[in-house]
Scaffold this motif. Structure first.
Motif, mmCIF file in Angstrom:
data_model
loop_
_atom_site.group_PDB
_atom_site.id
_atom_site.type_symbol
_atom_site.label_atom_id
_atom_site.label_comp_id
_atom_site.label_asym_id
_atom_site.label_seq_id
_atom_site.Cartn_x
_atom_site.Cartn_y
_atom_site.Cartn_z
ATOM 1 N N PRO A 5 -3.829 -7.249 2.957
ATOM 2 C CA PRO A 5 -2.684 -6.549 2.515
ATOM 3 C C PRO A 5 -2.730 -6.736 0.934
ATOM 4 N N GLU A 6 -3.357 -7.911 0.438
ATOM 5 C CA GLU A 6 -3.178 -8.245 -0.917
ATOM 6 C C GLU A 6 -4.323 -7.648 -1.746
ATOM 7 N N ALA B 270 -0.709 -7.589 -6.121
ATOM 8 C CA ALA B 270 0.289 -6.947 -5.166
ATOM 9 C C ALA B 270 -0.032 -6.943 -3.492
ATOM 10 N N VAL B 271 0.860 -7.088 -3.044
ATOM 11 C CA VAL B 271 0.861 -7.247 -1.147
ATOM 12 C C VAL B 271 1.481 -5.835 -0.632
ATOM 13 N N SER B 272 0.655 -5.140 0.096
ATOM 14 C CA SER B 272 0.999 -3.969 0.921
ATOM 15 C C SER B 272 1.854 -4.466 1.962
ATOM 16 N N ARG C 172 -3.199 -1.364 4.944
ATOM 17 C CA ARG C 172 -4.113 -1.201 4.032
ATOM 18 C C ARG C 172 -4.036 -0.068 3.146
ATOM 19 N N VAL C 173 -3.930 -0.304 1.890
ATOM 20 C CA VAL C 173 -3.798 0.970 0.810
ATOM 21 C C VAL C 173 -5.229 0.887 0.011
ATOM 22 N N GLU C 174 -6.023 2.059 0.096
ATOM 23 C CA GLU C 174 -7.072 2.366 -0.776
ATOM 24 C C GLU C 174 -7.037 2.283 -2.217
ATOM 25 N N LEU D 252 3.801 -8.505 -6.854
ATOM 26 C CA LEU D 252 4.529 -7.243 -6.486
ATOM 27 C C LEU D 252 4.214 -7.015 -4.861
ATOM 28 N N TYR D 253 5.392 -6.791 -4.347
ATOM 29 C CA TYR D 253 5.467 -6.050 -2.961
ATOM 30 C C TYR D 253 5.524 -4.584 -2.720
ATOM 31 N N VAL D 254 4.697 -3.881 -2.246
ATOM 32 C CA VAL D 254 4.449 -2.593 -2.435
ATOM 33 C C VAL D 254 4.433 -1.862 -0.970
ATOM 34 N N THR D 255 4.757 -0.610 -1.034
ATOM 35 C CA THR D 255 4.583 0.175 0.289
ATOM 36 C C THR D 255 3.803 1.696 -0.227
ATOM 37 N N LYS D 256 3.027 2.152 0.638
ATOM 38 C CA LYS D 256 2.582 3.579 0.458
ATOM 39 C C LYS D 256 3.507 4.661 0.240
ATOM 40 N N LYS D 257 3.021 5.302 -1.098
ATOM 41 C CA LYS D 257 3.845 6.266 -1.357
ATOM 42 C C LYS D 257 3.522 7.636 -0.264
#
Length: 210
Positions: A169-170, A182-184, A188-190, A205-210
């Motif tokens: 996730p990082e 950043a950490v999802s 997983r985010v590509e 940063l902590y993030v989520t997929k848009k």
């Protein structure tokens, strides 16, 4: 017996020309630089292609010369340290180690005496160019960290960032032209995908997929 002279064709001329210590060193340096740029900036493609071609030519050239494999390993280690500098940001420690490893590896890259030694000026040009490049990169990183330290959390939360290195996730994202770790929070985010910043923890940063 009659001696018949057979001239080399253009392919043989080219392969003969690159079987030279200085040419081999240039090809090896270009290969490492191209692959390093591609690894640190996924998706550019062109540097990776150029690096791959130069790498194959460098391997051919090295195969025709009396190579000292300790020198090859030191050169490869140098570029590994350069890549590590980009991702871990030691503010020059890995770069200094990489330059030292590169210079020593270059000086002992070939066996066989003066005939197979790389031109010292070429080693100096490559080393100084890489040092200057990373001095610029480190300066940008230091400025980015200073800016990040003064950026209000309220400004970041809810904003959109672009994934640079896959979050699993990082990974790494770009926000306003700056690189952040950043950490999802949701899988997983590509690279290239957009994410929403949900939380800031120090310089992470902590993030989520848009």
């Amino acid at each position: 017996a009659t001696i018949k002279e057979v001239k080399m064709n253009w392919v043989e001329d080219f392969l003969y020309a690159i079987a030279d210590p200085n040419i081999a060193y240039i090809l090896l340096s270009l290969a490492m630089l191209g692959l390093m740029v591609e690894i640190t900036n996924p998706g550019l493609i062109f540097p990776g292609v150029v690096g791959g071609i130069c790498g194959l030519l460098a391997f051919y050239s090295l195969g025709m010369l009396p190579v000292n494999y300790a020198g090859v390993l030191l050169v490869v280690l140098a570029f590994g340290l350069f890549i590590a500098e980009v991702f871990t940001t030691t503010f020059g420690l890995f770069t200094a180690g990489g330059i030292t490893s590169l210079v020593i590896g270059s000086l002992i890259l070939f066996k066989g005496g003066p005939l197979f030694q790389i031109n010292p000026w070429l080693i100096a040009i490559v080393s100084i160019s890489i040092a200057a490049l990373f001095a610029f990169v480190i300066n940008r990183v230091i400025k980015a960290h200073r800016h990040q330290a003064t950026t209000g959390r309220e400004e970041l939360v809810g904003k959109t960032a672009i994934v640079k290195v896959a979050l699993e996730p990082e990974g790494t994202v770009f926000f306003k032209g700056e690189r952040w770790t950043a950490v999802s929070e949701k899988g997983r985010v590509e690279p290239g995908e957009e994410v929403i910043i949900t939380k800031v923890d120090g310089l992470k940063l902590y993030v989520t997929k848009k």
